[in-house]
Design an enzyme around this catalytic site. Structure first.
Site, PDB file in Angstrom:
ATOM      1  N   LYS A 203      -5.806  33.459  -4.822  1.00 46.12           N
ATOM      2  CA  LYS A 203      -5.469  34.703  -3.764  1.00 46.12           C
ATOM      3  C   LYS A 203      -4.393  34.753  -3.162  1.00 46.12           C
ATOM      4  O   LYS A 203      -3.558  33.680  -2.379  1.00 46.12           O
ATOM      5  CB  LYS A 203      -6.595  35.407  -3.109  1.00 46.12           C
ATOM      6  CG  LYS A 203      -7.738  35.350  -4.120  1.00 46.12           C
ATOM      7  CD  LYS A 203      -8.739  35.833  -2.731  1.00 46.12           C
ATOM      8  CE  LYS A 203     -10.167  35.886  -3.466  1.00 46.12           C
ATOM      9  NZ  LYS A 203     -10.661  36.673  -4.128  1.00 46.12           N
TER      10      LYS A 203
ATOM     11  N   ARG B   9     -19.804  33.718 -10.303  1.00 45.99           N
ATOM     12  CA  ARG B   9     -21.537  33.771 -10.331  1.00 45.99           C
ATOM     13  C   ARG B   9     -21.616  33.134 -11.392  1.00 45.99           C
ATOM     14  O   ARG B   9     -22.854  32.347 -11.418  1.00 45.99           O
ATOM     15  CB  ARG B   9     -20.147  34.636 -12.225  1.00 45.99           C
ATOM     16  CG  ARG B   9     -19.380  34.399 -12.411  1.00 45.99           C
ATOM     17  CD  ARG B   9     -17.962  35.128 -13.696  1.00 45.99           C
ATOM     18  NE  ARG B   9     -17.475  36.190 -13.129  1.00 45.99           N
ATOM     19  CZ  ARG B   9     -17.082  37.204 -13.079  1.00 45.99           C
ATOM     20  NH1 ARG B   9     -16.826  37.495 -14.292  1.00 45.99           N
ATOM     21  NH2 ARG B   9     -16.290  38.546 -11.937  1.00 45.99           N
TER      22      ARG B   9
HETATM   23  N1  BES Z   1     -14.933  37.372  -3.527  1.00 43.52           N
HETATM   24  C1  BES Z   1     -14.399  37.508  -4.783  1.00 43.52           C
HETATM   25  C2  BES Z   1     -14.446  39.454  -4.860  1.00 43.52           C
HETATM   26  C3  BES Z   1     -14.282  39.793  -3.834  1.00 43.52           C
HETATM   27  C4  BES Z   1     -13.391  41.262  -3.472  1.00 43.52           C
HETATM   28  C5  BES Z   1     -15.358  40.368  -2.521  1.00 43.52           C
HETATM   29  C6  BES Z   1     -13.150  42.182  -2.376  1.00 43.52           C
HETATM   30  C7  BES Z   1     -14.946  41.175  -1.314  1.00 43.52           C
HETATM   31  C8  BES Z   1     -13.395  41.910  -1.239  1.00 43.52           C
HETATM   32  C9  BES Z   1     -14.668  37.285  -5.714  1.00 43.52           C
HETATM   33  O1  BES Z   1     -14.663  35.488  -6.244  1.00 43.52           O
HETATM   34  C10 BES Z   1     -13.403  37.268  -6.503  1.00 43.52           C
HETATM   35  O2  BES Z   1     -12.468  36.947  -6.377  1.00 43.52           O
HETATM   36  N2  BES Z   1     -13.771  37.504  -8.268  1.00 43.52           N
HETATM   37  C11 BES Z   1     -12.065  38.542  -8.893  1.00 43.52           C
HETATM   38  C12 BES Z   1     -12.529  38.080 -10.404  1.00 43.52           C
HETATM   39  C13 BES Z   1     -11.556  37.904 -11.320  1.00 43.52           C
HETATM   40  C14 BES Z   1     -11.254  37.330 -11.297  1.00 43.52           C
HETATM   41  C15 BES Z   1     -12.056  38.669 -12.969  1.00 43.52           C
HETATM   42  C16 BES Z   1     -11.966  39.495  -8.780  1.00 43.52           C
HETATM   43  O3  BES Z   1     -12.757  40.750  -8.183  1.00 43.52           O
HETATM   44  O4  BES Z   1     -10.848  39.743  -8.885  1.00 43.52           O
HETATM   45 MN    MN Z   2     -13.209  34.454  -5.849  1.00 43.26          MN
END
Ligand code: BES
Ligand code: MN
Ligand code: ZN
Length: 506
Positions: A280, A354
Site C-alpha cells: 500500500k 478473503r
Molecule cells: N484491509 C483492506 C481494506 C480496507 C480499506 C479496510 C480501507 C479499511 C479501510 C483490504 O485488505 C484491501 O486492501 N482491499 C483491497 C482489495 C483490492 C486489492 C482488490 C482494496 O479494497 O483496495
Molecule cells: Mn489488504
C-alpha cells in the site's frame, strides 16, 4: 471501566459531581425532557429558557454545561441535545438517547460521578442510556501518561448513576446488566483495535482471546503455524508467510446447555495490513492496525454471548495473520491451495482478507452450523459505496440479509443490504488456478463477497458484513463513537445470537 448503578434517589438529592439532563427541540424552542423535573424546579421552572439564552436548541450532539442553582446536590448541570421532541405521549428514539448519553459521558471526562436524569419510560431506554454512557466514556490511554507526558491526563468518567431506571424492576435490572456486559466487551474490542500492531501480533491476539475466553467459560482452541501447515490452511499461511509474526487460527466455543441452534462467527484478523508485496502507498497504511476489527468484533460478541448466557451456541473463528512484504512473502502470481482444496491465484497480495476468511469459512462450515456470519474490514470499495458509518451486508439468503439489516437498525448500527451479482464471478476466473483473488474493479466489495461465497459449505445460510467504513473512526468523536476503533457490528452480532436462540431466525 466505568461503573454503572441504578438509583432511586431524586435528581435534586443524589450526591454526584454533575447531573445530566436532556433537552429536545420543541416547536417553540428547546424543551426539557422528562426525567429532569426536579432539576428544572431548582431553576424555578426556567431551565429551558436559560438553555435557550445560552444558545442551546436541543439539537443532537449539543452539550451545555451550567452551574447548579441552590437546591441541587450536584454542582454542575449538563444539558445534552436529544434532537426533535417526540409527539405527545411518544417516547424518545433509543439511538437519540444512546448518543446523548455518549456525548454527556465524553464531555464529562475527568469527572468522577455523574447522575443521568434522561427520559426513561421503559427498560429499553435504560439499556440505551447505559450503553451510550459506558461506550461514550471509553478512552484508550494505555500508551499515554509516560513520566513526561503532556496529554490531557484526564481520566474517563468513573461512575454513571441512572436515575428513573427502577432498580427493583426485573426488566430494568436485566437491561442494565446486559448493557454493562455488552459495553465492556465492545470496549475490549476497541482496545484490541487501538493496540499498535507491533504489540498486537497474531500470537498476542490469540493469547488475549485465550485468557479472556477461559475467564468467561469458553472453550479456546488455537492452531499455531505448525498446526496450520498440518491442516492445510494455505490461505492463512499464504497471507502470514511474509511476516516475522506467524499466523494463528483461534476457535472460541460457547455452548448453551439446552439450545440446539448454533451460530458461527468468522472474523478477519489481519493485525497489520501493509498490502504485502502489492504494498500500500503512504496515506493508505497508517490506520491498517484496524484490519483485525472483524476478529475483534467476533471475539467480543462470543464473550458477550457467554456472559449473558444467551440460549444459543456460538462459535467464533478468528483468522489472524500479519500481511507483510519480505523475501518469504507470497508474490503476485503465486498459487495457494486453500483449506477447502480450491486453488487461488494471488494476483494482488493486498486482497488478503478473503484468503484468510476463505480458510476459516470452510473450517466453520465443516461443523454445519445453522448460520455463519463473517465480519471483515474487507474492501475500500465498500467505503466508497457506503461511507464511513455504514457497513454492507451480503448474503446467500435474502431473508437472512434482511433480518440482519433490521437487527442492526434496532440496535443503532447503520448498515445496508448489498447484492452478490453472479456475473461478477467470471472476473475472478484464473488461467492457472480455480479462482483468482481479484476480479473487476467496479463493485469491488461485491466481488470480494462472491469470492467468500465460494468457501461457504453447501446449504449453509451465510452473511458477510463488510465493516471497512465504520470499524475505525478517524474524525472527531461524536455521540458514543470515539476516535479509533469503534467496535462496529458487535451489538448486531449479539442481538442476532439472541434472536437465533429465541427461535426467531434460522
Ligand atoms: N484491509 C483492506 C481494506 C480496507 C480499506 C479496510 C480501507 C479499511 C479501510 C483490504 O485488505 C484491501 O486492501 N482491499 C483491497 C482489495 C483490492 C486489492 C482488490 C482494496 O479494497 O483496495
Ligand atoms: Mn489488504
Ligand atoms: Zn486487509
Amino acid at each position: 471501566m466505568t461503573a454503572l448503578t441504578l438509583s432511586t434517589a431524586g435528581a435534586a438529592t443524589l450526591r454526584a459531581d454533575a447531573i445530566v439532563v436532556g433537552v429536545a427541540k420543541g416547536a417553540k424552542g428547546p424543551v426539557v425532557a422528562p426525567g429532569a423535573e426536579a432539576v428544572d424546579k431548582a431553576f424555578d421552572g426556567k431551565l429551558a429558557s436559560v438553555l435557550e439564552t445560552l444558545g442551546a436548541a436541543g439539537a443532537e450532539g449539543e452539550a451545555t454545561k451550567l452551574p447548579s442553582p441552590a437546591g441541587l446536590k450536584a454542582p454542575v448541570v449538563l444539558a445534552v441535545g436529544l434532537g426533535a421532541a417526540p409527539e405527545k405521549n411518544g417516547s424518545y428514539d433509543a439511538e437519540a438517547l444512546r448518543r446523548a448519553a455518549g456525548t454527556a459521558a465524553r464531555v464529562l471526562t475527568g469527572t468522577k460521578k455523574a447522575a443521568f436524569a434522561l427520559p426513561i419510560s421503559e427498560a429499553a431506554d435504560t439499556a440505551a442510556i447505559a450503553e451510550g454512557a459506558l461506550l461514550g466514556a471509553y478512552a484508550f490511554t494505555a500508551y499515554q501518561g509516560g513520566a513526561d507526558a503532556k496529554g490531557s491526563g484526564k481520566a474517563p468518567l468513573a461512575e454513571v448513576a441512572l436515575l428513573g431506571a427502577k432498580p427493583r424492576d426485573k426488566a430494568h435490572k436485566a437491561a442494565a446488566e446486559r448493557a454493562l456486559a455488552l459495553a465492556e466487551e465492545i470496549n475490549r474490542a476497541r482496545d484490541l483495535i487501538n493496540t499498535p500492531p507491533n504489540d498486537l501480533t497474531p500470537e498476542a491476539f490469540a493469547a488475549v482471546a485465550s485468557a479472556a475466553g477461559k475467564e468467561h467459560g469458553l472453550k479456546v482452541q488455537i492452531l499455531d503455524e505448525k498446526a496450520l501447515v498440518k491442516g492445510g490452511f494455505g490461505g492463512i499461511l499464504g497471507v502470514g508467510q511474509g511476516s516475522a509474526n506467524p499466523p494463528r487460527l483461534v476457535k472460541l466455543t460457547y455452548t448453551h446447555s439446552r439450545n440446539a441452534k448454533t451460530l458461527a462467527l468468522v472474523g478477519k484478523g489481519i493485525t497489520y495490513d501493509s498490502g504485502g508485496i502489492s504494498l500500500k502507498p503512504a496515506g493508505h497504511n497508517e490506520t491498517m492496525k484496524c484490519d483485525m476489527s472483524g476478529a475483534a468484533a467476533v471475539f467480543a460478541a462470543v464473550v458477550a454471548a457467554a456472559r449473558l448466557g444467551l440460549p444459543v451456541n456460538v462459535t467464533g473463528w478468528l483468522a489472524l495473520a500479519e500481511n507483510m512484504p519480505s523475501g518469504t512473502a507470497t508474490r503476485p502470481g503465486d498459487v495457494l491451495r486453500m483449506y477447502s482444496g480450491k486453488t487461488v491465484e494471488v494476483l494482488n497480495t493486498d486482497a488478503e482478507g478473503r484468503l484468510v476468511l476463505g480458510d476459516a469459512l470452510w473450517k466453520a462450515s465443516e461443523e454445519k452450523p445453522d448460520a455463519i456470519v463473517d465480519v471483515a474490514t474487507l474492501t475500500g470499495a465498500m467505503v466508497l459505496a457506503l461511507g464511513n458509518r455504514t457497513f454492507g451486508i451480503m448474503a446467500n439468503d435474502d431473508a437472512f440479509r434482511t433480518a440482519i439489516h433490521e437487527i442492526a437498525d434496532e440496535v443503532g448500527e447503520q448498515s445496508w443490504p448489498m447484492p452478490l451479482p453472479a456475473e461478477l464471478r467470471k472476473g475472478m476466473d484464473s488461467p492457472t488456478a480455480d479462482i483468482a483473488n481479484m476480479g473487476e474493479r467496479m463493485g469491488g466489495g461485491l466481488v470480494a463477497g462472491l469470492f467468500l461465497q465460494e468457501f461457504v459449505g453447501e446449504g449453509i445460510t451465510w452473511a458477510h458484513l463488510d465493516i471497512a467504513g465504520p470499524a475505525f473512526h478517524e474524525g472527531a468523536p461524536y455521540g458514543y463513537t470515539p476516535k479509533g476503533g469503534t467496535g462496529s457490528s458487535v451489538r448486531t452480532l449479539v442481538r442476532l445470537a439472541e434472536r437465533m436462540g429465541a427461535g426467531d431466525l434460522g
